[in-house]
Design an enzyme around this catalytic site. Structure first.
Site, PDB file in Angstrom:
ATOM      1  N   LYS A  70       0.800  -1.233   0.000  1.00  0.00           N
ATOM      2  CA  LYS A  70       0.000   0.000   0.000  1.00  0.00           C
ATOM      3  C   LYS A  70       0.832   1.283   0.000  1.00  0.00           C
ATOM      4  O   LYS A  70       0.385   2.311  -0.490  1.00  0.00           O
ATOM      5  CB  LYS A  70      -0.959   0.023   1.197  1.00  0.00           C
ATOM      6  CG  LYS A  70      -2.100  -0.977   1.089  1.00  0.00           C
ATOM      7  CD  LYS A  70      -3.079  -0.788   2.228  1.00  0.00           C
ATOM      8  CE  LYS A  70      -4.141  -1.868   2.221  1.00  0.00           C
ATOM      9  NZ  LYS A  70      -5.139  -1.662   3.269  1.00  0.00           N
ATOM     10  N   ASP A 106      -9.755   3.187   2.480  1.00  0.00           N
ATOM     11  CA  ASP A 106      -9.839   2.549   3.796  1.00  0.00           C
ATOM     12  C   ASP A 106     -10.532   3.453   4.825  1.00  0.00           C
ATOM     13  O   ASP A 106     -11.308   2.981   5.660  1.00  0.00           O
ATOM     14  CB  ASP A 106      -8.451   2.166   4.308  1.00  0.00           C
ATOM     15  CG  ASP A 106      -7.881   0.944   3.594  1.00  0.00           C
ATOM     16  OD1 ASP A 106      -8.677   0.083   3.169  1.00  0.00           O
ATOM     17  OD2 ASP A 106      -6.648   0.849   3.467  1.00  0.00           O
ATOM     18  N   GLY A 128      -2.963   1.144  18.205  1.00  0.00           N
ATOM     19  CA  GLY A 128      -2.131   0.878  17.040  1.00  0.00           C
ATOM     20  C   GLY A 128      -1.804   2.144  16.281  1.00  0.00           C
ATOM     21  O   GLY A 128      -2.509   3.169  16.420  1.00  0.00           O
TER      22      GLY A 128
HETATM   23  P1  ATR Z   1      -1.404  -2.101   9.340  1.00  0.00           P
HETATM   24  O1  ATR Z   1      -0.837  -1.380   8.172  1.00  0.00           O
HETATM   25  O2  ATR Z   1      -2.420  -3.154   8.967  1.00  0.00           O
HETATM   26  O3  ATR Z   1      -1.893  -1.183  10.399  1.00  0.00           O
HETATM   27  P2  ATR Z   1       1.134  -2.540  10.642  1.00  0.00           P
HETATM   28  O4  ATR Z   1       1.660  -1.275  10.078  1.00  0.00           O
HETATM   29  O5  ATR Z   1       2.038  -3.730  10.631  1.00  0.00           O
HETATM   30  O6  ATR Z   1      -0.198  -2.997   9.918  1.00  0.00           O
HETATM   31  O7  ATR Z   1       0.648  -2.250  12.122  1.00  0.00           O
HETATM   32  C1  ATR Z   1       0.354  -3.249  13.016  1.00  0.00           C
HETATM   33  C2  ATR Z   1       0.007  -2.620  14.366  1.00  0.00           C
HETATM   34  O8  ATR Z   1      -0.138  -3.668  15.323  1.00  0.00           O
HETATM   35  C3  ATR Z   1       1.093  -1.690  14.896  1.00  0.00           C
HETATM   36  O9  ATR Z   1       0.497  -0.646  15.622  1.00  0.00           O
HETATM   37  C4  ATR Z   1       1.877  -2.625  15.829  1.00  0.00           C
HETATM   38  O10 ATR Z   1       2.593  -1.985  16.849  1.00  0.00           O
HETATM   39  P3  ATR Z   1       4.132  -1.475  16.587  1.00  0.00           P
HETATM   40  O11 ATR Z   1       4.016  -0.201  15.833  1.00  0.00           O
HETATM   41  O12 ATR Z   1       4.706  -1.323  17.931  1.00  0.00           O
HETATM   42  O13 ATR Z   1       4.789  -2.556  15.774  1.00  0.00           O
HETATM   43  C5  ATR Z   1       0.762  -3.439  16.420  1.00  0.00           C
HETATM   44  N1  ATR Z   1       1.230  -4.682  16.987  1.00  0.00           N
HETATM   45  C6  ATR Z   1       1.609  -5.806  16.330  1.00  0.00           C
HETATM   46  N2  ATR Z   1       2.005  -6.765  17.198  1.00  0.00           N
HETATM   47  C7  ATR Z   1       1.904  -6.228  18.447  1.00  0.00           C
HETATM   48  C8  ATR Z   1       2.143  -6.709  19.789  1.00  0.00           C
HETATM   49  N3  ATR Z   1       2.598  -7.945  20.000  1.00  0.00           N
HETATM   50  N4  ATR Z   1       1.890  -5.868  20.820  1.00  0.00           N
HETATM   51  C9  ATR Z   1       1.435  -4.608  20.608  1.00  0.00           C
HETATM   52  N5  ATR Z   1       1.163  -4.104  19.376  1.00  0.00           N
HETATM   53  C10 ATR Z   1       1.396  -4.897  18.315  1.00  0.00           C
END
Ligand code: ATR
Length: 270
Positions: A70, A106, A128
């Site tokens: 994206k 989105d 997030g």
């Molecule tokens: P998308 O584009 O679908 O939002 P992404 O950019 O990979 O996907 O974002 C995933 C989100 O899930 C992020 O906010 C991530 O937190 P980080 O920025 O700290 O990586 C969050 N996330 C994924 N695994 C996590 C975990 N185990 N605990 C807390 N947050 C998590």
């Protein structure tokens, strides 16, 4: 059945096999009796540029982008609309006269899914800070939300979203900041099938607050189950997927498709 004149669109991802978009668009094509096809295309990040540049030459009318393309796709667009620029991601391409226009639907999809339940709501907590969170924050800002608090495991990523309306809280405070919220949105991958659980204590959240998750696998992740059990209204994430597809389908195939309960059931159960 499609003819030699079929209008062609599709979704590019890596992987793409999980995507519900082909089923969704094929359903609408069939419902509307349109001579068209919507195909899944597996394209690695290395090949994204070649694949995108080939689309006008192959006669594609449009494309959806999913993980992980994206952001990278923006380099290959001839133009990008204001919403996609603000969000920093493109999920829909509209191809006309050899030109590739990038859009982001989105934020629209998120908002259409929750809009009927937002009356009087002005304070949101967003869990997030990834691409999905950027779309959600854009939608909430545009919808006139007065106070949005973003909390994320990696604080710097949340800080990059901060504006006059968007405040940031450390991930450790995710349960306590709920006391002021009338909307809670999970945009993290936590709670998704096969991923870690989302640990959050909802006891501070007002019972009238709407709770939604952009995840739709499972349809009712533990967050929504927990919220529903204590009496909060909830909205699942499947509607966001369906609504984000509406503008693309209309641009490519010339008909604004209907979002119905029958469609939801078809996507869930086949
Ligand atoms: P998308 O584009 O679908 O939002 P992404 O950019 O990979 O996907 O974002 C995933 C989100 O899930 C992020 O906010 C991530 O937190 P980080 O920025 O700290 O990586 C969050 N996330 C994924 N695994 C996590 C975990 N185990 N605990 C807390 N947050 C998590």
């Amino acid at each position: 059945m499609i003819s030699g004149k079929a209008k062609i669109a599709g979704v590019i991802g890596w992987p793409v096999s999980h995507s519900l978009s082909p089923r969704l668009h094929q359903y609408w094509l069939r419902e509307n009796g349109i001579d068209g096809a919507y195909v899944p295309l597996v394209v690695t990040p290395d090949n994204l540029g070649d694949a995108i540049r080939a689309l006008p030459k192959l006669g594609f009318r449009g494309i959806n982008l999913t993980i992980p393309h994206k952001e990278a796709v923006m380099t290959f667009c001839d133009e990008i609309d204001a919403t996609a620029k603000k969000i920093g991601a493109v999920n829909t391409l509209i191809i006309e006269n050899g030109r590739i226009a990038g859009a982001n639907t989105d934020a629209y999809g998120f908002m259409e899914n929750v809009r009927p339940r937002l009356q009087g709501k002005a304070k949101a907590v967003v869990l997030g800070a990834g691409g999905a969170a950027r779309a959600v924050c854009h939608a909430l800002t545009e919808a006139g939300f007065k106070e949005i608090v973003v909390t994320n495991r990696t604080l710097e990523k949340a800080q990059s979203l901060a504006t006059e309306k968007i405040a940031v809280a450390p991930w450790e405070e995710r349960s306590t900041i709920l006391e002021r919220a009338d909307l809670l949105v999970n945009t993290t991958s936590l709670g998704m099938t096969g991923k870690e659980a989302l640990e959050i204590d909802l006891s501070a959240l007002p019972k009238t607050a709407l709770v939604t998750d952009i995840v739709y696998k499972p349809l009712m992740p533990p967050l929504l189950e927990k919220a529903k059990a204590r009496g909060n209204p909830v909205v699942d994430g499947l509607g966001m997927l369906i609504y984000q597809a509406v503008p693309g389908f209309e641009a490519w195939f010339g008909v604004r498709p209907a979002v119905t309960e029958e469609l939801r059931q078809y996507l869930l159960h086949g």
